[in-house]
Scaffold this active site. Structure first.
Site, PDB file in Angstrom:
ATOM      1  N   ARG A   1       0.825  -1.215   0.000  1.00 50.73           N
ATOM      2  CA  ARG A   1       0.000   0.000   0.000  1.00 50.73           C
ATOM      3  C   ARG A   1       0.860   1.265   0.000  1.00 50.73           C
ATOM      4  NH1 ARG A   1      -5.349  -1.909   3.501  1.00 50.73           N
ATOM      5  NH2 ARG A   1      -6.472  -2.446   1.601  1.00 50.73           N
TER       6      ARG A   1
ATOM      7  N   LYS B   1     -19.145 -18.247  -0.489  1.00 50.17           N
ATOM      8  CA  LYS B   1     -20.588 -18.180  -0.248  1.00 50.17           C
ATOM      9  C   LYS B   1     -21.333 -17.244  -1.187  1.00 50.17           C
ATOM     10  CE  LYS B   1     -20.515 -19.229   4.650  1.00 50.17           C
ATOM     11  NZ  LYS B   1     -20.784 -18.656   5.984  1.00 50.17           N
TER      12      LYS B   1
ATOM     13  N   GLY C   1      -9.791  -9.960  -1.715  1.00 51.56           N
ATOM     14  CA  GLY C   1      -8.657 -10.370  -0.887  1.00 51.56           C
ATOM     15  C   GLY C   1      -8.099 -11.726  -1.287  1.00 51.56           C
TER      16      GLY C   1
ATOM     17  N   GLY D   1     -13.000  -3.998   0.045  1.00 51.69           N
ATOM     18  CA  GLY D   1     -14.405  -3.585   0.123  1.00 51.69           C
ATOM     19  C   GLY D   1     -14.820  -2.620  -0.979  1.00 51.69           C
TER      20      GLY D   1
HETATM   21  P1  ADP Z   1     -12.520 -12.919  -2.223  1.00 53.97           P
HETATM   22  O1  ADP Z   1     -11.824 -12.640  -0.914  1.00 53.97           O
HETATM   23  O2  ADP Z   1     -11.549 -12.902  -3.372  1.00 53.97           O
HETATM   24  O3  ADP Z   1     -13.707 -12.029  -2.451  1.00 53.97           O
HETATM   25  P2  ADP Z   1     -14.038 -15.088  -1.065  1.00 53.97           P
HETATM   26  O4  ADP Z   1     -13.652 -14.608   0.294  1.00 53.97           O
HETATM   27  O5  ADP Z   1     -15.445 -14.930  -1.467  1.00 53.97           O
HETATM   28  O6  ADP Z   1     -13.060 -14.442  -2.167  1.00 53.97           O
HETATM   29  O7  ADP Z   1     -13.753 -16.650  -1.171  1.00 53.97           O
HETATM   30  C1  ADP Z   1     -12.496 -17.248  -0.973  1.00 53.97           C
HETATM   31  C2  ADP Z   1     -12.622 -18.562  -0.232  1.00 53.97           C
HETATM   32  O8  ADP Z   1     -13.496 -19.470  -0.900  1.00 53.97           O
HETATM   33  C3  ADP Z   1     -11.291 -19.252  -0.156  1.00 53.97           C
HETATM   34  O9  ADP Z   1     -10.903 -19.310   1.208  1.00 53.97           O
HETATM   35  C4  ADP Z   1     -11.560 -20.650  -0.722  1.00 53.97           C
HETATM   36  O10 ADP Z   1     -10.922 -21.687   0.019  1.00 53.97           O
HETATM   37  C5  ADP Z   1     -13.040 -20.764  -0.582  1.00 53.97           C
HETATM   38  N1  ADP Z   1     -13.589 -21.770  -1.504  1.00 53.97           N
HETATM   39  C6  ADP Z   1     -13.561 -21.772  -2.840  1.00 53.97           C
HETATM   40  N2  ADP Z   1     -14.120 -22.896  -3.335  1.00 53.97           N
HETATM   41  C7  ADP Z   1     -14.514 -23.629  -2.287  1.00 53.97           C
HETATM   42  C8  ADP Z   1     -15.162 -24.902  -2.134  1.00 53.97           C
HETATM   43  N3  ADP Z   1     -15.519 -25.625  -3.193  1.00 53.97           N
HETATM   44  N4  ADP Z   1     -15.427 -25.340  -0.881  1.00 53.97           N
HETATM   45  C9  ADP Z   1     -15.055 -24.592   0.188  1.00 53.97           C
HETATM   46  N5  ADP Z   1     -14.454 -23.401   0.122  1.00 53.97           N
HETATM   47  C10 ADP Z   1     -14.174 -22.920  -1.099  1.00 53.97           C
HETATM   48 MG    MG Z   2     -12.284 -13.238   1.094  1.00 53.77          MG
END
Ligand code: ADP
Ligand code: MG
Length: 399
Positions: A38, A199, A356, A379
């Protein structure tokens, strides 16, 4: 996109006091900055202004102070780290308004850089209190915002100040806005989005916005299970939000109405345990055993996704396709990331990614530098993907 003022429009700044909002909310370990990203990102703006002999006064927050000043959340150690990164001294003063700050600013020479103490030590900051913003504004002639990652919040130093002083986007803010414009604002078509991650519940607004804007939406990661289950597929012990079946269906209906193709996994890598090196196999998504969980999309699905990347002129990506942190469930994410990177390098694709875990996944794949743009804004990036207006950006636009 409405145009916004940049440093190209700022004119002669020699001897002027410029309040520059930066993001110095860096990770610390044992009192030392553990990741300089950063600080490095804001260096161009600061060195440019300092080179033009402005008096550069940095405003930033650090952590989430609850009640007033908290020595543990002082920006002082960050001034030292910033001095090393910028290759010139960054002075520090232990307040951001009032006599003490004014005194330090008064003694600046043209070209000097001064970091003021954590703006969140005052409640007026997060409340965007006009009185507090006025006190900040009293110490500057010009305002520059170089903190896109804080632009989703209407705080005194990210929004309020822009109403009180001539306001400009810094170089990092400018680069981010230009990249995002190429991603979704005014993209070359077809546009393909890849959304993965854990999710659906954390990304409902994002999915609803994307289906209206993109030609195809690839859904992977844990959230694909919720969509598959909503279609009647048995996903066994996979991560799945069964209570969001109706939401998933609604997203698919909206997509159909908007002419957005939804691409769900056709095969999956399954395992019985969520751990590195767990015994695993590839199955069709309609053949997931009751005691197994989906941890990655399978090879057929990777082929399909890469085919969509080939057809796309623009790719927007948030969320890994599998549990990429544990080997070997990083395969699909790494394969798609490498493919998107090579299309980008060949000049065939504009690729914009953020989030992230997405940034971590692209670094893990070794291709973050080959994407057109990778946002580390967290965010603010997600709110942009949700189609929301960011107050700190809106206020910089020329009306
Ligand atoms: P970002 O931070 O890039 O927005 P998210 O926080 O939404 O991404 O999601 C990342 C997480 O999703 C990772 O920790 C990854 O392990 C988890 N993930 C991805 N696919 C699966 C899966 N099939 N089952 C469980 N966890 C998963
Ligand atoms: Mg995340």
């Amino acid at each position: 996109m409405a145009r916004f003022r940049t440093l190209d429009d700022i004119g002669d700044v020699k001897g002027k006091r410029i309040l520059v909002r930066v993001d110095l909310n860096v990770p610390m370990e044992d009192g030392k900055v553990s990741d300089l990203t950063r600080i490095e990102r804001v260096a161009p703006t600061i060195l440019e202004l300092s080179g033009k002999e402005a008096k550069v006064i940095l405003l930033a927050h650090f952590g989430r102070p609850k009640d007033g000043p908290n020595p543990a959340l002082s920006l002082e150690p960050i001034a030292r780290a910033a001095s090393d990164v910028f290759g010139r001294q960054v002075a520090f003063v232990g307040d951001c308004i009032g006599e003490k700050a004014r005194g330090a600013i008064f003694s600046l020479n043209p070209g000097d850089v001064l970091l003021l103490e954590n703006t969140r030590f005052y409640k007026g900051e997060e409340k965007n209190d006009p009185e507090f913003a006025k006190q900040l504004a009293a110490d500057g002639d010009i305002y520059v915002n170089d903190a896109f990652s804080a632009a989703h919040r209407a705080h005194a130093s990210t929004e309020g100040l822009a109403h009180l002083l001539p306001a400009y986007a810094g170089r990092t803010m400018q680069a981010e806005l230009e990249a995002l414009e190429k991603g979704l604002g005014n993209p070359a078509k077809p546009v393909v989005a890849i959304v993965g991650g854990a999710k659906v519940s954390t990304k409902i607004d994002l999915l609803m916005n994307l289906v209206k804007k993109v030609d195809a939406l690839v859904i992977g990661g844990g959230m694909a299970n919720t969509f598959l289950a909503a279609r009647g597929v048995d996903v066994g012990k996979s991560l799945c939000e069964h209570d969001l079946a109706a939401t998933a269906k609604q997203i698919m209906i909206e997509a159909a109405g908007a002419g957005c193709a939804i691409i769900l996994p056709s095969d999956a890598v399954i395992a019985r345990e969520f751990k590195a090196g767990a015994a695993n196999e590839i199955v069709s998504v309609d053949a997931v055993p009751a005691d197994a969980m989906i941890l990655d999309v399978g090879p057929n699905t990777i082929g399909t996704i890469n085919g969509w990347i080939d057809r796309a002129e623009t790719l927007v990506w948030n969320g890994p396709l599998g549990a990429f942190e544990i080997d070997p469930f990083d395969k699909a994410t790494v394969a798609a990331a490498k493919h998107a990177a090579s299309r980008t390098k060949a000049g065939k694709l504009v690729s914009v990614a953020g989030g992230g875990d997405t940034v971590a996944a692209l670094n893990h794949a070794g291709v973050a530098d080959d994407f057109t743009y990778v946002s580390t804004a967290g965010g603010a990036f997600l709110e942009w993907m949700e189609g929301k207006e960011l107050p700190g950006v809106e206020v910089l636009k020329l009306k």
